[in-house]
Scaffold this motif. Structure first.
Motif, PDB file in Angstrom:
ATOM      1  N   ARG A   1      40.245  31.715  39.463  1.00  0.00           N
ATOM      2  CA  ARG A   1      41.154  31.752  40.606  1.00  0.00           C
ATOM      3  C   ARG A   1      42.234  32.823  40.444  1.00  0.00           C
ATOM      4  NH1 ARG A   1      40.639  26.057  40.525  1.00  0.00           N
ATOM      5  NH2 ARG A   1      42.772  25.709  39.775  1.00  0.00           N
ATOM      6  N   LEU A   2      42.600  33.126  39.204  1.00  0.00           N
ATOM      7  CA  LEU A   2      43.552  34.220  38.984  1.00  0.00           C
ATOM      8  C   LEU A   2      42.933  35.550  39.422  1.00  0.00           C
ATOM      9  CD1 LEU A   2      45.019  33.335  35.454  1.00  0.00           C
ATOM     10  CD2 LEU A   2      46.264  33.345  37.633  1.00  0.00           C
ATOM     11  N   ILE A   3      41.673  35.746  39.088  1.00  0.00           N
ATOM     12  CA  ILE A   3      40.981  36.972  39.484  1.00  0.00           C
ATOM     13  C   ILE A   3      40.833  37.033  41.002  1.00  0.00           C
ATOM     14  CG2 ILE A   3      38.792  38.229  39.327  1.00  0.00           C
ATOM     15  CD1 ILE A   3      38.509  37.077  36.485  1.00  0.00           C
ATOM     16  N   GLU A   4      40.457  35.914  41.600  1.00  0.00           N
ATOM     17  CA  GLU A   4      40.283  35.875  43.053  1.00  0.00           C
ATOM     18  C   GLU A   4      41.604  36.122  43.775  1.00  0.00           C
ATOM     19  OE1 GLU A   4      36.477  32.827  43.429  1.00  0.00           O
ATOM     20  OE2 GLU A   4      38.510  32.010  43.357  1.00  0.00           O
ATOM     21  N   GLU A   5      42.694  35.660  43.177  1.00  0.00           N
ATOM     22  CA  GLU A   5      44.012  35.893  43.772  1.00  0.00           C
ATOM     23  C   GLU A   5      44.283  37.399  43.856  1.00  0.00           C
ATOM     24  OE1 GLU A   5      48.719  35.055  42.678  1.00  0.00           O
ATOM     25  OE2 GLU A   5      47.167  33.810  41.751  1.00  0.00           O
ATOM     26  N   GLY A   6      43.955  38.108  42.775  1.00  0.00           N
ATOM     27  CA  GLY A   6      44.162  39.550  42.771  1.00  0.00           C
ATOM     28  C   GLY A   6      43.201  40.285  43.681  1.00  0.00           C
ATOM     29  N   GLN A   7      41.991  39.777  43.815  1.00  0.00           N
ATOM     30  CA  GLN A   7      41.027  40.399  44.718  1.00  0.00           C
ATOM     31  C   GLN A   7      41.450  40.208  46.173  1.00  0.00           C
ATOM     32  OE1 GLN A   7      37.417  38.458  43.312  1.00  0.00           O
ATOM     33  NE2 GLN A   7      36.792  40.306  42.208  1.00  0.00           N
ATOM     34  N   ALA A   8      41.976  39.035  46.476  1.00  0.00           N
ATOM     35  CA  ALA A   8      42.403  38.750  47.854  1.00  0.00           C
ATOM     36  C   ALA A   8      43.603  39.614  48.251  1.00  0.00           C
ATOM     37  CB  ALA A   8      42.745  37.275  48.005  1.00  0.00           C
ATOM     38  N   SER A   9      44.479  39.890  47.291  1.00  0.00           N
ATOM     39  CA  SER A   9      45.676  40.677  47.588  1.00  0.00           C
ATOM     40  C   SER A   9      45.418  42.181  47.533  1.00  0.00           C
ATOM     41  CB  SER A   9      46.790  40.340  46.594  1.00  0.00           C
ATOM     42  OG  SER A   9      46.452  40.784  45.282  1.00  0.00           O
ATOM     43  N   GLY A  10      44.256  42.585  47.021  1.00  0.00           N
ATOM     44  CA  GLY A  10      43.948  43.998  46.891  1.00  0.00           C
ATOM     45  C   GLY A  10      44.402  44.603  45.571  1.00  0.00           C
ATOM     46  N   GLU A  11      44.991  43.781  44.716  1.00  0.00           N
ATOM     47  CA  GLU A  11      45.449  44.284  43.412  1.00  0.00           C
ATOM     48  C   GLU A  11      44.280  44.533  42.467  1.00  0.00           C
ATOM     49  OE1 GLU A  11      48.855  43.192  40.052  1.00  0.00           O
ATOM     50  OE2 GLU A  11      48.605  41.948  41.841  1.00  0.00           O
TER      51      GLU A  11
END
Length: 209
Positions: A139-149
């Motif tokens: 979920r940490l990775i997905e959070e960054g993928q969703a934000s474009g980071e």
């Protein structure tokens, strides 16, 4: 008064001794070739004491890994839910799991080698608990993928499997006293994970040779 204070500590020491001696014996002889009698003799307790804390030899093997996973899960949750920037949280989570895996290298190696000898129920429990940990990390990775980071052209679950495949492989090459400390190895792993996630996506070549 003194006895009342020390009794809980003494009681807590018994399962720790059992786990410590079981780990040593499983490493030396193998899970299947180690008897309950050998474990209790090495720990200096009775069979009754072992069965008071652990229902079976299976339970000892399960707990060798489960206690490490509980510590890792607790640490991951503290890091993941902090107010630090996402990259710092993921880097800390990645480094921490490497450090804790190295700190408990014998336990993890023994468990991974002997997991297939657990009962089907215990194997199912371990997989479910480990899956929860991996999902929280993902979920940490997905959070960054969703934000474009982070780059989003690689599935987050595949990135997690790739990373933890390397972590679970630590026991085959890491040696204490080597040129890198556990924290240095953890930081390198974290840097490599972030480098992969931060790299600009490059389309695969589809040229026909």
């Amino acid at each position: 008064m003194t006895r009342a204070k020390t009794a809980p500590d003494e009681q807590a020491a018994v399962p720790r001794r059992l786990l410590k001696q079981a780990t040593k014996l499983f490493a030396k002889k193998g899970f299947d070739r180690t008897s309950v009698q050998e474990i209790v003799e090495a720990a200096g307790v009775t069979k009754g004491a072992l069965y008071h804390y652990f229902g079976s030899k299976d339970d000892l093997l399960y707990e060798i890994y489960a206690r490490v996973l509980r510590e890792q899960t607790s640490q991951l949750e503290r890091v993941a839910s902090s107010a630090a920037p996402l990259r710092e949280r993921l880097a800390a989570a990645a480094s921490d799991v490497v450090v804790s895996s190295i700190d408990n290298l014998d336990d993890n190696t023994i468990f991974l080698q002997s997991m297939h000898q657990l009962s089907a129920e215990k194997r199912k429990m371990v997989r479910a608990e480990r899956r929860k940990y991996h999902e929280r990390f993902r979920r940490l990775i997905e959070e960054g993928q969703a934000s474009g980071e982070f780059r989003s052209d690689k599935p987050a679950d595949l990135v997690v499997d790739f990373f933890f495949g390397a972590v679970h492989h630590l026991g085959t090459w890491y040696r204490r006293g080597g040129p890198l400390s556990a924290r240095e190895v953890g930081d390198h792993f974290a840097d490599m994970l972030l480098a992969v996630l931060s790299a600009s996506a490059s389309p695969r070549r589809r040229d026909r040779l």
